[in-house]
Design an enzyme around this catalytic site. Structure first.
Site, PDB file in Angstrom:
ATOM      1  CB  CYS A 132      -0.916  -0.018   1.220  1.00 24.81           C
ATOM      2  SG  CYS A 132      -1.915   1.457   1.358  1.00 24.81           S
ATOM      3  CB  CYS A 135      -0.638   2.487   4.102  1.00 26.79           C
ATOM      4  SG  CYS A 135      -2.104   1.789   3.346  1.00 26.79           S
ATOM      5  CG  ASP A 136       3.169   1.251   4.338  1.00 32.00           C
ATOM      6  OD1 ASP A 136       2.673   1.664   5.397  1.00 32.00           O
ATOM      7  OD2 ASP A 136       2.988   0.099   3.904  1.00 32.00           O
TER       8      ASP A 136
END
Ligand code: NAP
Length: 310
Positions: A132, A135-136
């Site tokens: 992701c 997300c990261d």
């Protein structure tokens, strides 16, 4: 005793909740470990009708949830269904150790990221291997570093574009010489000077296990057989999804890949158990098709219960 329990909180689950709540069924929705579903791991949703300027994925899911709550849907947050027994009436589900009895169930459990299954991937998950970018991607370990995205679909293109904000260069490693992504996404990707496609290449391993952080990937050219190493600080895997249906194996009919096979109009092989969204869709996998399927499952559950109760 519940009327209907909805398993899953993506577009399919919330839409089923909106419809069954408006039908006065007082549904209970079990969110699963990722409230909002897989869509919340993306950024802007540009193709959900009604949002001419696009909409943030989290905002879209929160709006669906509020809409369902407005009509009386109840929610078990972060709860996971551990077991189901559909062999007798009432149907039962075990949720975080608690047994729930219900007349009907709507399965909307969605799908999860597919893994590469190569050496180093599991060992370095969250140490440079991620599924992701949203997300990261902004993590310090990726800033100003070369990054590798694996895949050739819309997700891979979206992730690669997002990562150009942080990485020095984003390699897009794809096993063919043509992107699977939609035409508009493919054109944008190939026009981006910070994205470098690496065609006809599969990742055979993720390097850096000894250092406990990603240092590169091992690649094999599928046409020439040539092997190469690409230095990078992050590997973003975007190679599609697998349906979250393990819980129903041997109980609900599904195909070889694990996608639930409806017997028609959102019904499954078990009376009173309905299905909607990506866990039954290997083809379209769009937020809007999931929402449409959630609507169908909600209406079918309502009709079923009307027959059952009346
Ligand atoms: P996808 O379309 O199934 O693409 C998966 C990609 O991964 C393909 O390029 C595939 O290669 C590759 N792949 C699969 N298994 C692999 C393996 N073991 N090793 C290496 N490569 C592998 O999945 P997706 O990109 O996640 O998209 C899923 C759906 O969501 C699609 O319908 C897509 O349109 C939609 N989506 C839409 C948007 C948007 O509109 N903004 C954003 C994201 C996703 P091959 O091409 O060779 O099969």
């Amino acid at each position: 005793m519940e009327n209907v329990v909805i398993i899953g909180s993506g577009p399919a689950g919330w839409t089923a909740a909106i419809y069954t709540a408006r039908a006065g069924l007082n549904p209970l929705l079990v969110t699963g470990a990722q409230p909002g579903g897989l869509l919340t791991t993306t950024t802007a949703v540009e193709n959900f009708p009604g949002f001419s300027k696009g909409v943030d994925a989290n905002t879209l899911m929160m709006e669906m949830q509020e809409q369902a709550a407005r009509f009386g849907a109840r929610v078990e947050y972060m709860s996971v269904v551990e077991r189901v027994d559909f062999s007798r009436r009432p149907l039962t589900l075990t949720v975080d150790g608690k047994v729930i009895e219900t007349r009907a169930v709507i399965i909307a459990t969605g799908a999860s990221h597919r893994h590469l299954g190569v050496p180093g991937e599991r060992e370095l998950e969250n140490k440079g291997v991620t599924y992701c970018a949203t997300c990261d991607g902004a993590l310090p370990m990726f800033r100003g570093q070369p990054l590798v995205v694996v895949g050739g679909g819309d997700s891979a293109c979206e992730e690669a574009a997002y990562l150009t904000r942080f990485g020095s260069l984003v390699y897009l490693a794809h096993r063919r010489d043509q992107l699977r992504a939609s035409r508009i996404m493919a054109a944008r990707t190939l026009a981006n000077p910070k994205i470098k496609p690496v065609w006809d290449s599969v990742v055979e391993g993720v390097l850096g296990v000894d250092l406990d952080r990603v240092t590169g990937v091992k690649l094999r050219n599928v046409k020439t057989g040539a092997r190469a190493t690409l230095d990078c600080a992050g590997v973003f895997v975007a190679i599609g999804h697998v349906p979250n249906t393990q819980l129903f194996q041997g109980v609900i009919d599904m195909d070889k890949a694990g996608f639930i096979t409806p017997t028609g109009r959102a019904h499954t092989n078990v009376d009173g158990v309905f299905v909607a969204g990506d866990c039954a869709d290997s083809i379209y996998r769009q937020a809007v098709t999931a929402a449409g399927a959630g609507c169908m499952a909600g209406i079918e559950a309502e009709r079923y219960l009307a027959g059952l109760c009346g």
